[in-house]
Write an enzyme that holds these catalytic residues in place. Structure first.
Site, PDB file in Angstrom:
ATOM      1  N   HIS A 178      51.618  32.911  45.135  1.00  0.00           N
ATOM      2  CA  HIS A 178      51.647  33.107  46.593  1.00  0.00           C
ATOM      3  C   HIS A 178      53.031  32.746  47.140  1.00  0.00           C
ATOM      4  CE1 HIS A 178      47.093  32.080  46.410  1.00  0.00           C
ATOM      5  NE2 HIS A 178      47.162  33.353  46.768  1.00  0.00           N
ATOM      6  N   LYS A 209      33.071  32.914  50.847  1.00  0.00           N
ATOM      7  CA  LYS A 209      33.609  32.069  49.771  1.00  0.00           C
ATOM      8  C   LYS A 209      33.324  30.603  50.080  1.00  0.00           C
ATOM      9  CE  LYS A 209      37.460  34.930  48.150  1.00  0.00           C
ATOM     10  NZ  LYS A 209      38.913  35.021  47.946  1.00  0.00           N
ATOM     11  N   ARG A 225      48.945  41.955  41.768  1.00  0.00           N
ATOM     12  CA  ARG A 225      49.174  41.417  40.423  1.00  0.00           C
ATOM     13  C   ARG A 225      48.876  42.477  39.376  1.00  0.00           C
ATOM     14  NH1 ARG A 225      45.322  36.494  41.619  1.00  0.00           N
ATOM     15  NH2 ARG A 225      44.564  38.173  42.903  1.00  0.00           N
ATOM     16  N   SER A 278      44.182  31.465  42.242  1.00  0.00           N
ATOM     17  CA  SER A 278      43.696  30.156  42.680  1.00  0.00           C
ATOM     18  C   SER A 278      42.493  29.727  41.830  1.00  0.00           C
ATOM     19  CB  SER A 278      43.284  30.201  44.157  1.00  0.00           C
ATOM     20  OG  SER A 278      44.357  30.587  44.958  1.00  0.00           O
TER      21      SER A 278
HETATM   22  P1  ADP Z   1      42.107  36.724  49.358  1.00  0.00           P
HETATM   23  O1  ADP Z   1      40.834  35.961  49.367  1.00  0.00           O
HETATM   24  O2  ADP Z   1      42.453  37.352  50.696  1.00  0.00           O
HETATM   25  O3  ADP Z   1      42.308  37.681  48.212  1.00  0.00           O
HETATM   26  P2  ADP Z   1      44.031  35.008  48.048  1.00  0.00           P
HETATM   27  O4  ADP Z   1      44.488  33.667  48.498  1.00  0.00           O
HETATM   28  O5  ADP Z   1      43.288  35.077  46.758  1.00  0.00           O
HETATM   29  O6  ADP Z   1      43.202  35.567  49.250  1.00  0.00           O
HETATM   30  O7  ADP Z   1      45.266  35.998  47.972  1.00  0.00           O
HETATM   31  C1  ADP Z   1      46.066  36.313  49.089  1.00  0.00           C
HETATM   32  C2  ADP Z   1      47.034  37.428  48.702  1.00  0.00           C
HETATM   33  O8  ADP Z   1      47.933  36.957  47.702  1.00  0.00           O
HETATM   34  C3  ADP Z   1      46.373  38.672  48.099  1.00  0.00           C
HETATM   35  O9  ADP Z   1      47.107  39.811  48.500  1.00  0.00           O
HETATM   36  C4  ADP Z   1      46.513  38.463  46.606  1.00  0.00           C
HETATM   37  O10 ADP Z   1      46.518  39.690  45.896  1.00  0.00           O
HETATM   38  C5  ADP Z   1      47.880  37.797  46.559  1.00  0.00           C
HETATM   39  N1  ADP Z   1      48.038  36.968  45.361  1.00  0.00           N
HETATM   40  C6  ADP Z   1      47.188  36.094  44.828  1.00  0.00           C
HETATM   41  N2  ADP Z   1      47.688  35.531  43.699  1.00  0.00           N
HETATM   42  C7  ADP Z   1      48.914  36.090  43.522  1.00  0.00           C
HETATM   43  C8  ADP Z   1      49.936  35.969  42.526  1.00  0.00           C
HETATM   44  N3  ADP Z   1      49.775  35.189  41.465  1.00  0.00           N
HETATM   45  N4  ADP Z   1      51.054  36.703  42.678  1.00  0.00           N
HETATM   46  C9  ADP Z   1      51.193  37.523  43.740  1.00  0.00           C
HETATM   47  N5  ADP Z   1      50.271  37.716  44.693  1.00  0.00           N
HETATM   48  C10 ADP Z   1      49.141  37.008  44.603  1.00  0.00           C
END
Ligand code: ADP
Length: 167
Positions: free
Chosen positions: A16, A40, A89, A127
């Site tokens: 992130h 969630k 990703r 996460s």
């Molecule tokens: P959500 O529940 O909205 O998917 P996340 O916190 O899981 O929330 O992810 C927020 C954003 O960050 C999403 O667009 C997700 O694809 C992106 N994201 C999550 N992990 C990574 C990573 N390792 N590298 C790049 N982008 C990521």
């Protein structure tokens, strides 16, 4: 242009953070918004996630951190943001993200979704993976910012203490 980077961030990972650091190179301001997602069950409360993100983005003057309950496009309109920033990703992200982008477009024509491809060292990182590793005491310091690694360690050592006391 102002960009919103919405997500659960439960917790924020280096993946992130990589998207945020690259987002500030492209936009005037990036507002990282912790979205309340009723489907969630989070490990950290929203306020804690906001605090974690604020701490690890201190070095980025163009970043603001906030939280919101509601539709992302409504939040974007409230803040005059023209862009929703999302990270990609792997191929499986693409389908879900594209569907979301199209849906958001039907709700707000003026808001564009911009995807940034993850740096390859973080393409496996989520996460959920971090939480799983932390739960079993594995090393997470190369996956999350240091303040988050500490919060995860504290969380799990508190839980361990509870288990020991109740057995
Ligand atoms: P959500 O529940 O909205 O998917 P996340 O916190 O899981 O929330 O992810 C927020 C954003 O960050 C999403 O667009 C997700 O694809 C992106 N994201 C999550 N992990 C990574 C990573 N390792 N590298 C790049 N982008 C990521």
């Amino acid at each position: 242009m102002i960009a919103i980077y919405p997500g659960s961030f439960d917790p924020i990972t280096l993946g992130h953070l990589d998207i945020i650091e690259r987002g500030v190179l492209l936009f005037e301001k990036v507002i990282v918004t912790v979205m309340y997602n009723p489907s969630k069950k989070p490990l950290f409360p929203v306020e804690k996630r906001v605090e974690q993100i604020k701490e690890c983005t201190q070095h980025l003057s163009k970043v603001e951190v906030d939280s919101y309950t509601g539709l992302t496009v409504d939040y974007a309109k409230l803040h005059n943001a023209q862009v929703l920033l999302r990270g990609l990703r792997v191929l499986s992200d693409f389908e879900k993200e594209l569907q979301m982008a199209h849906t958001n477009k039907t709700l707000a024509k003026e808001v564009q979704t911009v995807f940034l491809a993850t740096s390859k060292e973080y393409s496996f990182l989520s996460s959920s993976t971090v939480k799983e590793i932390a739960r079993f005491g594995g090393s997470i310091s190369h996956l999350v910012p240091e303040n988050v690694a500490q919060d995860l360690r504290d969380h799990h050592s508190r839980n361990m203490t509870k288990v020991i006391h109740s057995s």
